[in-house]
Motif scaffolding. Structure first.
Motif, mmCIF file in Angstrom:
data_model
loop_
_atom_site.group_PDB
_atom_site.id
_atom_site.type_symbol
_atom_site.label_atom_id
_atom_site.label_comp_id
_atom_site.label_asym_id
_atom_site.label_seq_id
_atom_site.Cartn_x
_atom_site.Cartn_y
_atom_site.Cartn_z
ATOM 1 N N TYR A 185 3.969 -2.620 -5.691
ATOM 2 C CA TYR A 185 4.402 -2.035 -4.369
ATOM 3 C C TYR A 185 3.388 -1.724 -3.120
ATOM 4 O O TYR A 185 3.401 -2.041 -2.112
ATOM 5 N N MET A 196 9.305 -1.161 -1.548
ATOM 6 C CA MET A 196 9.700 0.048 -2.141
ATOM 7 C C MET A 196 8.830 0.948 -2.228
ATOM 8 O O MET A 196 7.746 0.874 -1.820
ATOM 9 N N ASP A 227 13.808 3.697 -3.005
ATOM 10 C CA ASP A 227 13.414 2.451 -2.834
ATOM 11 C C ASP A 227 14.170 1.615 -1.841
ATOM 12 O O ASP A 227 13.790 0.689 -0.982
#
Length: 367
Positions: A185, A196, A227
Motif C-alpha cells: 500500500y 488502502m 481500507d
C-alpha cells in the motif's frame, strides 16, 4: 505441454519480478522530513471489550510530546470494564473525551457507526486513528503523522506493526504478512494509486470524512472502516505516506493461528469492494505470485528445463529479498526477512485458501 508450462513460468515470473521492481519505489525511498506543526488533533480510539489494553496503551498516547490534542475514547457496547477504564482516564486528564455506544441504539455493534459518533464528538479538524490494543513506539507519533497534513493532503497512511515475540513462529508470520501489506500500500500510493490504509495508524481530516459522506457507501459491510474508506476517498493528490520510525505504532498480535486467519478473512472480504482498477492490479499480482510458485514446483518435480527454471527462480527471490530487506530496515522488522521465501510460499497458498473459503461463507463480525 512441457514447453507450454515452461513458457508460462517465464511469463508469470517476469510479471511478478516487474511488480517487485515497482515496489522499489517504496523500499528505496527515504522518509520525508517535514517540520512538526501545531495542528489541533483528535486521536480516536474505538474499543469493544478492551479494558486491559486501554489500561496498558492509552498512557502512551497521553504522554505524546504534542501541544494540542485530545483523545476520543469510544466504548462500542462493551460488556467488560471498558467504560470504567475510560472514565478513570477522563477523571485524571481533561484531554480525554468519551463516547458511549449502548446496546439499545439502532446500529449498536457496528464499528463504523461507533466511529462516526466519535468523529462527530471530535472538536479538532485533524483526526488520527489507532486501535485500543495499539501503542505508538515513540512520543513523537502525533507530531510526525500530522506533519504530513499540508496544502491538499487530507489523508495520511502510516505503518501499524505488531509487537515482537522472538520465540513465536506465528508472530513472525503475522509480522511478515503485515510488512508485505505495507510494502504494497505504500508502493501503490507512491505510484499515485493509494488503495488502502490500516486503522492502527491512519489519519484524515474531518472535512474529507464528511465530503465522502463518512462510511455511508459501505456501512452495511462488517469490516473496512479503514481500507474501504481510504479506497473510496484517497487520490494521487490528497494522500501522503508516513513511514518515519518515530511514527510507527505496534499492536498486540493474535495469539492463535485460528484467530489470525479469521481476522484475515474479514480483511480479504472487503477487498472485493475496492475500485475496479485496484482489484485488477491486485488480482494480477496475486495471480502472478500463485502461478509462479505452482509452475516452479511442477517444472522442478518433472525436471523440465530445470537449470533455466532455477536461475529465474533465484533472480526473482533475490529481487524480493532486496525489497523486503530495504523495507524491513525502515519499519524495524528485519528479523522476519530471513523467512523469505518460506513465508512467501505459505502465504500465497493461505491467501488462496482464505479467498476460496470466503466465496462460500462469510467471515464473522469484529470482536
Amino acid at each position: 505441454m512441457a514447453l507450454t508450462l515452461f513458457v508460462l513460468f517465464i511469463l508469470f515470473s517476469l510479471l511478478n519480478i516487474l511488480f517487485y521492481i515497482g515496489y522499489f519505489s517504496f523500499s528505496s525511498s527515504k522518509p520525508t522530513k517535514i517540520p512538526g506543526g501545531q495542528l489541533p488533533v483528535s486521536v480516536i480510539v474505538c474499543a469493544k471489550n478492551e479494558a486491559e489494553n486501554l489500561k496498558n496503551f492509552i498512557p502512551a498516547i497521553l504522554s505524546q510530546n504534542y501541544p494540542n490534542f485530545e483523545i476520543i475514547l469510544i466504548n462500542d457496547a462493551s460488556v467488560d470494564e471498558t467504560l470504567d477504564v475510560m472514565e478513570a482516564f477522563q477523571e485524571t486528564d481533561p484531554r480525554v473525551k468519551i463516547v458511549n455506544v449502548q446496546n439499545n441504539e439502532a446500529f449498536w455493534g457496528k464499528k463504523k457507526y461507533a466511529l462516526t459518533l466519535g468523529i462527530k464528538k471530535a472538536k479538532n479538524p485533524y483526526l488520527l486513528f489507532t486501535d485500543a490494543d495499539c501503542a505508538p513506539e515513540t512520543e513523537f507519533w502525533i507530531e510526525h503523522m500530522t506533519a504530513h497534513f499540508h496544502e491538499n493532503k487530507s489523508i495520511i497512511l502510516g505503518y501499524g506493526g505488531y509487537f515482537k515475540n522472538k520465540i513465536s513462529i506465528l508472530n513472525k508470520l503475522i509480522r511478515y504478512e503485515t510488512l508485505f501489506t505495507a510494502i504494497q500500500y505504500f508502493s501503490y500510493a507512491k505510484w499515485g494509486m493509494p488503495y488502502m490504509g490500516v486503522g492502527r495508524n491512519l489519519a484524515y481530516t474531518s472535512t474529507e470524512f464528511y465530503e465522502q459522506n463518512g462510511f455511508a457507501t459501505h456501512l452495511h459491510v462488517r469490516s473496512g472502516d479503514d481500507d474501504l474508506f481510504v479506497n473510496q476517498a484517497a487520490t494521487r493528490e490528497n494522500t501522503a505516506i508516513c513511514f518515519d520510525e518515530k511514527a510507527i505504532t505496534r499492536s498486540v498480535p493474535n495469539s492463535s493461528f485460528k484467530e489470525w486467519v479469521s481476522q484475515k478473512r474479514r480483511h480479504i472480504s472487503t477487498s472485493v469492494l475496492y475500485k475496479r482498477e485496484h482489484k485488477a492490479i491486485l488480482a494480477t499480482f496475486y495471480l502472478s505470485q500463485l502461478l509462479f510458485w505452482i509452475l516452479f514446483i511442477v517444472l522442478m518435480v518433472f525436471q523440465i528445463h530445470w537449470q533455466v527454471v532455477l536461475a529465474i527462480f533465484t533472480i526473482r527471490i533475490l529481487v524480493q529479498y532486496v525489497v523486503f530487506w530495504q523495507s524491513a530496515k525502515k519499519l524495524n522488522e528485519l528479523d522476519v526477512v530471513w523467512l523469505v521465501p518460506v513465508m512467501d510460499l505459505f502465504l500465497v497458498f493461505l491467501q488462496f485458501g482464505i479467498f476460496s473459503t470466503n466465496l462460500v461463507s462469510k467471515p464473522s463480525n469484529w470482536k
